[in-house]
Design an enzyme around this catalytic site. Structure first.
Site: not given
Length: 296
Positions: A60, A173
């Site tokens: 991320s 993610d």
């Protein structure tokens, strides 16, 4: 290029040689959106103290900061861009069935932030993790290929960002499958792993919108899976930025300071590793001299 095994084997200027007894430090950076700016403070301390890094891994927003540093950008250079950053620099609102935001703008942002845009050109070994939303498994990027798609995928927060399609996979993610990529750093050759976990605000109140529901689900999942990455970590840094909002870019300077403070707390341990490695290098030639010559 998507890689699951192997990694780039090059001698790089920030990375020590892999000799017997020498420490190879891997830095594993977790996500946190704007709060991940705290990673910059940690890097600033490592630069100041000349802490050598073997590799950097990230998920991320941690992948963004880690890639910038691995590309050769200094902590101060990353910090200047981060302090001026806003949500619109990396995202554009565009409602569709799979997400509210598209991340194509992130490619231009990364081109300003990174010194190099390919894995094989990095000054440090770099690993990035995204998540295959269909198979529910981590997807590892390292070795060769364009860095931008890997980072965009790793930053695709479910429910907010659209998933990224890459080589037939639908990716979201990286923190969905790996909160902090400590194990990846170890697989890339690190024998000492420093993990950085960015805390989120813990709020027991009732969620008021879809984003708060998704965010709380993430918190619950990460709290329950924390042991999975901690057991692969030799040191853990937790900057105290939990009170800052997910999009709190205006608090960048404060978050960098918190990162510095948290990194300084583990310096004695890291210096101990390095001192032990130097001692091993001094001792090893003496050991070889003790081996008797072969009898005629």
């Amino acid at each position: 290029m998507l890689r699951r095994t192997g990694w780039l084997r090059k001698t790089l200027h920030r990375r020590p040689f892999s000799r017997s007894g020498e420490v190879r430090i891997g830095l594993a950076l977790g996500g946190g959106f704007a709060r991940a700016i705290a990673h910059i403070g940690i890097l600033r301390v490592f630069e100041r103290e000349n802490i050598p890094l073997h590799c950097v891994t990230g998920v991320s927003a941690g992948a963004v900061v880690g890639a910038a540093f691995a590309s050769g950008a200094t902590a101060d250079e990353i910090g200047r861009i981060a302090c001026a950053m806003r949500f619109g620099d990396v995202a554009r609102w565009s409602v569709c069935r799979l997400g509210l935001v598209c991340s194509e703008r992130m490619t231009n942002f990364l081109a300003r932030l990174l010194k190099h845009m390919r894995f094989e050109d990095m000054k440090l070994l770099l690993g990035v993790i995204a998540t295959d939303i269909q198979k529910g498994e981590p997807v590892i990027f390292r070795g060769t290929g364009d860095v931008a798609p890997a980072i965009r995928a790793s930053c695709s927060y479910p429910g907010l960002f659209r998933p990224v399609e890459f080589e037939g996979r639908l990716l979201v993610d990286g923190a969905m499958s790996v909160e902090v990529p400590a194990l990846l750093a170890r697989k890339m050759g690190a024998n000492r792993v420093i993990s950085v976990s960015i805390p989120a605000p813990h709020d027991d109140s009732r969620p008021h919108n879809m984003f708060e529901v998704v965010n709380r689900c993430f918190q619950i999942m990460m709290e329950r899976n924390e042991e999975s990455w901690r057991r692969h970590s030799d040191a853990v840094i937790v900057p105290q930025v939990g009170g800052i909002a997910w999009d709190g870019f205006a608090s960048a300077a404060r978050m960098i300071e918190e990162g510095e403070r948290a990194a300084e707390a583990i310096l004695p341990k890291v210096r101990g590793w390095l001192a032990g490695a130097k001692a091993a290098r001094v001792i090893s030639p003496m050991v070889s001299l003790a081996i008797p010559k072969a009898m005629p």
